[in-house]
Enzyme design. Sequence first.
Site, PDB file in Angstrom:
ATOM      1  N   ASP A 119      -2.340 -23.419 -32.796  1.00 36.89           N
ATOM      2  CA  ASP A 119      -1.335 -23.635 -32.223  1.00 36.89           C
ATOM      3  C   ASP A 119      -0.553 -22.411 -31.552  1.00 36.89           C
ATOM      4  O   ASP A 119      -0.660 -21.540 -31.628  1.00 36.89           O
ATOM      5  CB  ASP A 119      -0.238 -24.886 -33.315  1.00 36.89           C
ATOM      6  CG  ASP A 119       0.742 -25.464 -32.403  1.00 36.89           C
ATOM      7  OD1 ASP A 119       1.180 -24.955 -31.714  1.00 36.89           O
ATOM      8  OD2 ASP A 119       1.454 -26.250 -33.092  1.00 36.89           O
ATOM      9  N   ASP A 356      -1.076 -26.191 -38.913  1.00 33.59           N
ATOM     10  CA  ASP A 356      -0.116 -26.329 -39.848  1.00 33.59           C
ATOM     11  C   ASP A 356       0.876 -26.947 -40.238  1.00 33.59           C
ATOM     12  O   ASP A 356       0.966 -27.461 -41.077  1.00 33.59           O
ATOM     13  CB  ASP A 356       1.000 -25.052 -39.366  1.00 33.59           C
ATOM     14  CG  ASP A 356       1.867 -24.487 -38.693  1.00 33.59           C
ATOM     15  OD1 ASP A 356       1.764 -25.388 -37.815  1.00 33.59           O
ATOM     16  OD2 ASP A 356       2.330 -23.924 -38.622  1.00 33.59           O
ATOM     17  N   ASP A 360      -1.874 -31.637 -36.324  1.00 34.47           N
ATOM     18  CA  ASP A 360      -3.321 -30.492 -36.410  1.00 34.47           C
ATOM     19  C   ASP A 360      -4.368 -31.723 -37.468  1.00 34.47           C
ATOM     20  O   ASP A 360      -5.310 -31.058 -37.517  1.00 34.47           O
ATOM     21  CB  ASP A 360      -2.936 -28.973 -37.160  1.00 34.47           C
ATOM     22  CG  ASP A 360      -1.520 -28.848 -35.924  1.00 34.47           C
ATOM     23  OD1 ASP A 360      -1.748 -29.097 -35.305  1.00 34.47           O
ATOM     24  OD2 ASP A 360      -1.082 -27.626 -37.140  1.00 34.47           O
TER      25      ASP A 360
END
Length: 613
Positions: A119, A356, A360
């Site tokens: 990300d 995180d 995800d």
Amino acid sequence: MCIRDSCYAARITGEARRRKRHRSEMMRALDRLLRFISIAIIPVFVIMFAKQYFFLHTGLEYAMSSTVAAIIGMIPEGLYLLVSVALAVSVISLARSKTLVHELSCIENLARVDTLCLDKTGTITEGCMEVLETIPVPGMEGGALAELLGSFTAASGEDNATAQALRARFGALGGGWQPKAAVPFSSERKWGALVLKDGDEYILGAPEIVLGGGYAAFRGTVEPQLAAGRRVLVLARGHGVLEDGTLQHDPQALGFVVLSDKIRADAPATLAYFKAQGVDVKVISGDNAVSAAEVARRAGVEGAEHYLDMSRVPEDADLRGAAQAHAVFGRVTPQQKRVLICALKDTGRTVAMIGDGVNDVLALKDADCSIAMAAGSEAAQHVAQLVLLSSNFSAMPQIVKEGRRVINNIERSATLFLVKNIFSFVVSLVLLFAAMPYPLVPAQISLLSGLLIGVPSFLLTFEPSYGRVRGSFMRSVLLNALPGGLVNVVNLLAVMWIGSGMGLPMEQISTVCTLLAGTAGFMVLLFLCWPLSRWRFAIVAAMGVGFIGACVLLGPLFGLFPLSGRAWTLLGVFAAATPALMCLFVFLVSRVKQRLRRSQRAKHAAGLSATLS
């Protein structure tokens, strides 16, 4: 807040929990090897013992001991222990780097990674958003927009990085809202909303999603900010535009908030390391694709100019070609993250995922190696195989090096074990149909296993070795062990045949075979340690001296007997021929490896061409 939204995290986590991970390629290969050996040794034991005792009349003691030696030679005793110890030591080493390991198998997958998905926020960037400016629409005062943003932030109760930045800038303004309903922000929607008691609805989120058809009027305001790598949110108002937690109509824009997230100082160096190692980096972000691409470009992601807005991609689209061709993906939903990971895996890649957040979790579960930040959600940490306790992306190179070190060394050490397994199995099969007994006894096998396999394999496990792990574990190990195994097969069968013709007693033939197997084992160890460092030279020299010393000083303990002149001649001829024979088999196996590599590259190129087309 509706029940569906409040259960979003639980739904995502539950779906991830139902998806089971497979064991690593190395552990599956070792399991297959053990199953094969477990099945093969039973008929081999019965037939070999019966042949030696009933047909060759070697006597019960020799028939039993030589048969046991053959079976022991087929078992890679100590290999599982070595793998477990090496992985455990690696876990301790990673712990020193502030990395928590949940699954041992991820260490191997980490060593094989050729694609890293991550990300943008909190990985490439610091994850601390900052409000740069507000842009009110015509007819809206800047102060009024700031008060509305302060009231929205206070009433929403959100605590993500964006909400924290808005609260820091506008927290002292506005307030007093008592919403009768709320739609919390989610990565699927890309917006959050509040419904006040008078029926007014305020929506904060991605401009192109919130405004729908009305976004075109503000494109000139928003897109320059996105091109600069900034994040833009719109605050909009409507009445009756929300229904069942979804936007049914386009609300009216009130103004825009421009936010920025600073790129980590160490991110460019970390990304440069992965580029140098041949690892492709893919940025998968929920933010606008243009903004994410600009941040990725500034951080040094190769191919960042090739980005894709996933909000424009149909849900049922085949993403294998897109996953290969693009480096940055924006406006990605949790489901699409997982689809992208699976698409990359379908093209033959080994994929690591860093995440995180709850959004995800699904992608982390499907990745070959999943890594979570300790500063992120608990759901991501529970699903991930590795957790970066310092939440520091710059720790990744050291983690990858540790994974490569341990797997490369296990692969090298496993070669030593399989040399013995190959020659024991092949010689045993040949002797099932030949009128000759098995030449070795358990004590001699123990001498070979201890000094030329067990001790050096353990010491070599701690060597630095940071090359990327490629290919099948078992195929690589078998091909590396094949030259040494075949040399032993040729030497042992030839010595047994010639020694019997010379009339040598079985004790001397057995001693010559042991010494030749030790010579070949020393050659294998030398090949595996080449080029020699000081540590490797010390290992090779110590094992050579130890083997010779054990043969000279403790010969009777290991079933070794004094040799006659003819036996010494036989030993000298084959010992002198062993290096040449080893080089010949190494050359032949290297040609096989080259053909296999060419075949793999051709298949990969054909598959990639078919995917992209």
